[in-house]
Design a protein around this motif. Structure first.
Motif, PDB file in Angstrom:
ATOM      1  N   VAL A  31       0.846  -1.199   0.000  1.00 46.31           N
ATOM      2  CA  VAL A  31       0.000   0.000   0.000  1.00 46.31           C
ATOM      3  C   VAL A  31       0.878   1.246   0.000  1.00 46.31           C
ATOM      4  O   VAL A  31       2.074   1.187   0.280  1.00 46.31           O
ATOM      5  N   THR A  32       0.247   2.376  -0.300  1.00 45.46           N
ATOM      6  CA  THR A  32       0.925   3.671  -0.222  1.00 45.46           C
ATOM      7  C   THR A  32       0.070   4.614   0.612  1.00 45.46           C
ATOM      8  O   THR A  32      -1.146   4.413   0.739  1.00 45.46           O
ATOM      9  N   PRO A  33       0.661   5.674   1.158  1.00 43.53           N
ATOM     10  CA  PRO A  33      -0.156   6.622   1.927  1.00 43.53           C
ATOM     11  C   PRO A  33      -1.193   7.323   1.070  1.00 43.53           C
ATOM     12  O   PRO A  33      -2.272   7.691   1.566  1.00 43.53           O
ATOM     13  N   ASP A  34      -0.892   7.504  -0.206  1.00 44.61           N
ATOM     14  CA  ASP A  34      -1.872   8.147  -1.093  1.00 44.61           C
ATOM     15  C   ASP A  34      -3.012   7.205  -1.445  1.00 44.61           C
ATOM     16  O   ASP A  34      -4.169   7.626  -1.563  1.00 44.61           O
ATOM     17  N   GLY A  35      -2.708   5.907  -1.587  1.00 45.96           N
ATOM     18  CA  GLY A  35      -3.725   4.967  -2.025  1.00 45.96           C
ATOM     19  C   GLY A  35      -4.540   4.362  -0.895  1.00 45.96           C
ATOM     20  O   GLY A  35      -5.738   4.093  -1.068  1.00 45.96           O
ATOM     21  N   ASP A  36      -3.911   4.103   0.245  1.00 45.49           N
ATOM     22  CA  ASP A  36      -4.614   3.462   1.362  1.00 45.49           C
ATOM     23  C   ASP A  36      -3.954   3.931   2.654  1.00 45.49           C
ATOM     24  O   ASP A  36      -3.189   3.202   3.281  1.00 45.49           O
ATOM     25  N   LEU A  37      -4.269   5.154   3.056  1.00 42.99           N
ATOM     26  CA  LEU A  37      -3.599   5.763   4.202  1.00 42.99           C
ATOM     27  C   LEU A  37      -3.847   4.977   5.484  1.00 42.99           C
ATOM     28  O   LEU A  37      -2.940   4.803   6.307  1.00 42.99           O
ATOM     29  N   ARG A  38      -5.059   4.457   5.662  1.00 40.97           N
ATOM     30  CA  ARG A  38      -5.391   3.768   6.907  1.00 40.97           C
ATOM     31  C   ARG A  38      -4.480   2.555   7.127  1.00 40.97           C
ATOM     32  O   ARG A  38      -3.903   2.383   8.209  1.00 40.97           O
ATOM     33  N   HIS A  39      -4.363   1.721   6.092  1.00 42.80           N
ATOM     34  CA  HIS A  39      -3.524   0.542   6.261  1.00 42.80           C
ATOM     35  C   HIS A  39      -2.041   0.903   6.264  1.00 42.80           C
ATOM     36  O   HIS A  39      -1.254   0.294   6.994  1.00 42.80           O
ATOM     37  N   TRP A  40      -1.668   1.869   5.458  1.00 43.62           N
ATOM     38  CA  TRP A  40      -0.245   2.268   5.442  1.00 43.62           C
ATOM     39  C   TRP A  40       0.184   2.744   6.823  1.00 43.62           C
ATOM     40  O   TRP A  40       1.262   2.376   7.305  1.00 43.62           O
ATOM     41  N   TRP A  41      -0.660   3.503   7.490  1.00 42.05           N
ATOM     42  CA  TRP A  41      -0.324   3.978   8.839  1.00 42.05           C
ATOM     43  C   TRP A  41      -0.275   2.809   9.828  1.00 42.05           C
ATOM     44  O   TRP A  41       0.618   2.743  10.681  1.00 42.05           O
ATOM     45  N   ALA A  42      -1.214   1.869   9.715  1.00 41.57           N
ATOM     46  CA  ALA A  42      -1.212   0.719  10.626  1.00 41.57           C
ATOM     47  C   ALA A  42       0.084  -0.076  10.480  1.00 41.57           C
ATOM     48  O   ALA A  42       0.690  -0.501  11.483  1.00 41.57           O
TER      49      ALA A  42
END
Length: 567
Positions: free
Chosen positions: A171-182
């Motif tokens: 994932v990427t922060p632009d594409g899926d911020l929620r999972h990228w942060w997790a």
């Protein structure tokens, strides 16, 4: 089981304790009563053995274990296997495949098991090859996140780090911020637990550069504060930076729309400020923050809700009360804490320390025993219990506990020193010397071990070697009274009485104990300084708590001095 080799696939793709968890499960099925005595460590290693337990990541709130807990688990599991193997009537060979590609938890347990089984009928066949089982892994971010959460909650940080990195790659922060942060914060948590806090700090800087999402930046601010307060190398810890980031987290928490979540986050972050205040010598201010936090939490939580959060604040308050010199209030808080969260070994260790300080040794031993069961096999609890058992005149129990500490943590120098000294006290000089040399192999300049080894070598007549060892001990710790006293004895025996007196001058200056005075008096008599010797013997006799033999010897030597000065 038979002598036909049974194979277990240990490849890390199958997760922590791959292979060994199945092996332990097979033994548990064969010996359920034995397994019941090792329930805590077996559940931690192979949770499928307990069909009533929830996944670790579903427990609220998650309690993060120290990374060294895997060594405690491995010790208990190996004791379980050894007890089973000791009852085998025929040889059994167990094959573990893909050991070179196993998770760190598996390799650690197998290493300890290989050292422990000794001459039992159990034989281990460890291979880097062998058949591979197919791994039916769900590659979705949701599945990776569940695996990450479970690994973090169980304290398996190497696997958590690998899982988080694999998640970040999807994932990427632009594409899926929620999972990228997790995945990012999960990786940072694992790295901090593995003493790689500098890398964790870089990840939080990366998160702030990638997004201005208020919840993410709030969490990152708090995590950054804790890195500066606790996890970075000592030279890089910075209370001012920690306070700065806590204030940032609190500012963002104040903007949360949900009133309940705003209170929970604010109170949680304020505990970081209380920690900094207490460390800065402001315990009263820390106490106000904790009391206020407890009041606000109680107002928003339903009866019986989030008991571990309330217990954590009361535990913090107990530590502050202790810092303020109020052990009775600290004890009251710890009693309440344990009532609300009875499965946390840390709380029992803290309460045991208070019992010990108040000379309630039986209560302290009980609490250390509970901590050992829940920990499980907490080395510090074993060590502290050993010290109490020794004080109570139970050297065999003390020795058993110290042996356990060193089996779990071979680098535990305090336990090594205590065990060596215990051997010396009971005249077991071979065991004492072996233990001292083993400890010095790990810490070649450890003054206490050098001192004890010097004493042992002097008892065995190697006076030159003993003097050298004691001189090295004093170079490392010039305030080590025992080293001054023991080197004086060696020098006295070698005929250098003046040097012995000089060493005893240093010992007497550092300690009011009677033995240095007695020894110096003896040396002064050899030099014909009868009045000076008499003063030392008189001073030593005035000390409280003298044992009968020493009191008799002091009186005898004092009488000699008086006869010499009056004759």
């Amino acid at each position: 089981m038979t002598d036909e080799p049974v194979g277990y696939d240990c490849h890390r793709d199958h997760g922590p304790y791959a292979g060994v968890a199945a092996f332990l499960g097979r033994i548990a099925a064969d010996r359920p009563r034995l397994a019941a005595r090792h329930r805590v460590e077996l559940h931690a290693i192979a949770p499928r053995l307990d069909h009533t337990a929830r996944p670790a990541a579903e427990e609220e709130p998650i309690r993060f274990h120290p990374a060294r807990r895997t060594a405690w688990l491995a010790y208990g599991a190996v004791e379980f296997v050894a007890a089973w193997a000791g009852r085998l009537r025929q040889p059994v060979t167990v094959r573990f495949d893909h050991v070179g590609e196993a998770d760190e938890t598996t390799r650690e347990l197998l290493d300890i098991l290989a050292r422990r089984i000794g001459s039992s009928p159990l034989r281990l066949d460890r291979r880097d090859g062998g058949p591979r089982r197919t791994v039916a892994a769900d590659p979705t971010p949701e599945a990776i996140r569940r695996t990450l959460g479970d690994s973090l909650a169980r304290g398996f940080y190497h696997h958590a780090a690998r899982t988080a990195r694999s998640g970040r790659a999807t994932v990427t922060p632009d594409g899926d911020l929620r999972h990228w942060w997790a995945f990012t914060t999960g990786l940072a948590t694992a790295l901090a637990a593995l003493d790689r806090a500098t890398e964790a700090l870089d990840l939080y800087h990366e998160a702030r550069a990638a997004t201005d999402d208020p919840k993410i930046t709030m969490s990152a601010a708090y995590a950054t504060a804790m890195l500066y307060a606790r996890h970075l190398p000592a030279a890089d810890q910075d209370p001012a930076q920690a306070r700065h980031w806590l204030e940032q987290a609190l500012h963002l928490a104040a903007g949360l729309h949900d009133q309940r979540q705003r209170v929970l986050s604010t109170v949680f972050y304020e505990q970081g400020l209380a920690l900094l205040d207490s460390r800065a010598g402001e315990p009263a201010r820390a106490l106000r923050l904790i009391d206020d936090g407890l009041a606000r939490l109680t107002a928003v939580l339903a009866l019986g809700e989030r008991p571990q959060d309330l217990a954590r604040l009361r535990h913090n308050r107990a530590q502050v009360h202790l810092a303020m010199g109020d052990p009775a209030q600290a004890m009251a808080d710890l009693d309440t804490v344990i009532a609300h969260d009875p499965d946390n070994c840390e709380y029992y260790v803290d309460r045991a320390a208070l019992h010990r300080a108040a000379d309630r040794s039986r209560a302290a031993i009980r609490d250390y025993g509970t901590a050992i069961r829940l920990g499980p096999h907490l080395p510090e609890a074993y060590y502290n219990r050993a010290m109490l058992e020794q004080e109570r005149g139970r050297p065999e129990r003390a020795r058993d506990d110290l042996d356990r500490v060193l089996a779990i943590d071979p680098g535990h120098l305090d336990a090594q020193i205590a065990l060596v000294n215990l051997h010396v006290e009971h005249g077991a000089f071979d065991a004492a010397e072996a233990g001292a040399r083993a400890g010095l192999a790990l810490a070649p300049q450890e003054p206490a071990l050098l001192c004890t080894l010097g004493l042992i070598r002097s008892e065995r007549g190697s006076l030159a070697e003993a003097e050298d060892l004691l001189t090295r001990a004093l170079a490392g710790d010039p305030e080590l009274v025992e080293a001054w006293t023991n080197r004086a004895a060696v020098r006295f025996e070698r005929g250098d009485v003046a040097a012995a007196v000089a060493d005893l001058d240093r010992a007497v200056a550092l300690s009011a104990a009677p033995v240095p005075r007695y020894n110096r008096g003896t040396a002064l008599m050899r030099l014909g300084r009868w009045e000076d010797a008499a003063r030392d013997f008189t001073h030593a006799l005035a000390q409280p708590g003298l044992d009968r033999a020493l009191r008799r010897d002091l009186r005898t030597e004092l009488a000699r001095c008086r006869r010499a000065t009056t004759g």
